[in-house]
Design an enzyme around this catalytic site. Sequence first.
Site, mmCIF file in Angstrom:
data_model
loop_
_atom_site.group_PDB
_atom_site.id
_atom_site.type_symbol
_atom_site.label_atom_id
_atom_site.label_comp_id
_atom_site.label_asym_id
_atom_site.label_seq_id
_atom_site.Cartn_x
_atom_site.Cartn_y
_atom_site.Cartn_z
ATOM 1 N N ALA A 14 0.707 -1.098 -0.123
ATOM 2 C CA ALA A 14 -0.124 -0.062 -0.076
ATOM 3 C C ALA A 14 0.829 1.263 0.081
ATOM 4 O O ALA A 14 2.211 1.246 -0.154
ATOM 5 C CB ALA A 14 -0.939 0.156 1.320
ATOM 6 N N ASN A 15 0.227 2.424 0.043
ATOM 7 C CA ASN A 15 0.961 3.530 0.140
ATOM 8 C C ASN A 15 0.403 4.444 1.234
ATOM 9 O O ASN A 15 -0.795 4.263 1.532
ATOM 10 C CB ASN A 15 1.381 4.327 -1.159
ATOM 11 N N ARG A 16 0.886 5.612 1.391
ATOM 12 C CA ARG A 16 0.328 6.546 2.419
ATOM 13 C C ARG A 16 -0.578 7.602 2.050
ATOM 14 O O ARG A 16 -0.944 8.501 2.987
ATOM 15 C CB ARG A 16 1.616 7.409 2.996
ATOM 16 N N SER A 17 -1.251 7.664 0.877
ATOM 17 C CA SER A 17 -2.129 8.387 0.558
ATOM 18 C C SER A 17 -3.220 8.215 1.213
ATOM 19 O O SER A 17 -3.804 7.147 1.402
ATOM 20 C CB SER A 17 -2.566 8.073 -1.064
ATOM 21 N N ALA A 80 -3.316 7.632 -5.654
ATOM 22 C CA ALA A 80 -1.946 7.297 -5.732
ATOM 23 C C ALA A 80 -1.863 5.775 -6.098
ATOM 24 O O ALA A 80 -1.896 4.774 -5.253
ATOM 25 C CB ALA A 80 -1.221 7.471 -4.308
#
Length: 208
Positions: A14-17, A80
């Site tokens: 995953a990512n931090r968006s 993102a």
Amino acid sequence: GGTREPIDAVRVLANRSSGKQGYAIAAEAAARGAQVTLVSTVDLSVPAGVTVARVDTAAEMQAALEHLAPASDVVVMAAAVADFRPKAPATHKLKKHDGVPEIVLEPTPDILAGLGAGKRPGQVLVGFAAETDDLAANATSKLVNKRVDMIVANDVGAPATGFGYDTNAVTIFLADGDPVAVPLSDKRAIAAAVLDQIVARRARLGNN
Ligand code: CTP
């Protein structure tokens, strides 16, 4: 928000968006009278009058966009999207006693570039770019390479901007004009500035 790409039956890449900027754009567009579908990976409170299509992965997001974009006057890609995903996600849970896994990645489709290649006359495409270095050069090359009408670029390394914050500061790079700087503001005000540029671009393309 960020896409979630499965590693195994329980884990994701995953990512931090946070999705806050995309939700703010949907809310602002709906408040201005647009018919809005929000394709999202996160569960924030749904703005009034907005339809939500819930997705997880880049592939699901691409399928939703390919379905929705042809009939849309404007597409804003604030998501993102993961650039890489595990090539062969395990269908079971990877177990610790089997040792440290080697996770091989493969590229995801570039959804926005695909929409740019298939753009119909008069349609307005907006991309985002989160950068830590060389903001103007990177944003300008994305504008050209993805064949979009504008790129909303933010410096994710600057204080109180980008991922997770309620505020943002952006520069909107236009295909047919000088960049527009929007100083630190709440994400709804950033959304309003982006919508102003979309309305102006549509007018220049002969729509209203
Ligand atoms: N994007 C997309 N599909 C991808 C990756 C990005 O549609 N697989 C979109 C994003 O939603 C955003 C724009 O392309 O609107 C730019 O995303 P960004 O991650 O900044 O650019 P990349 O082309 O992935 O380049 P890099 O990550 O190397 O900066």
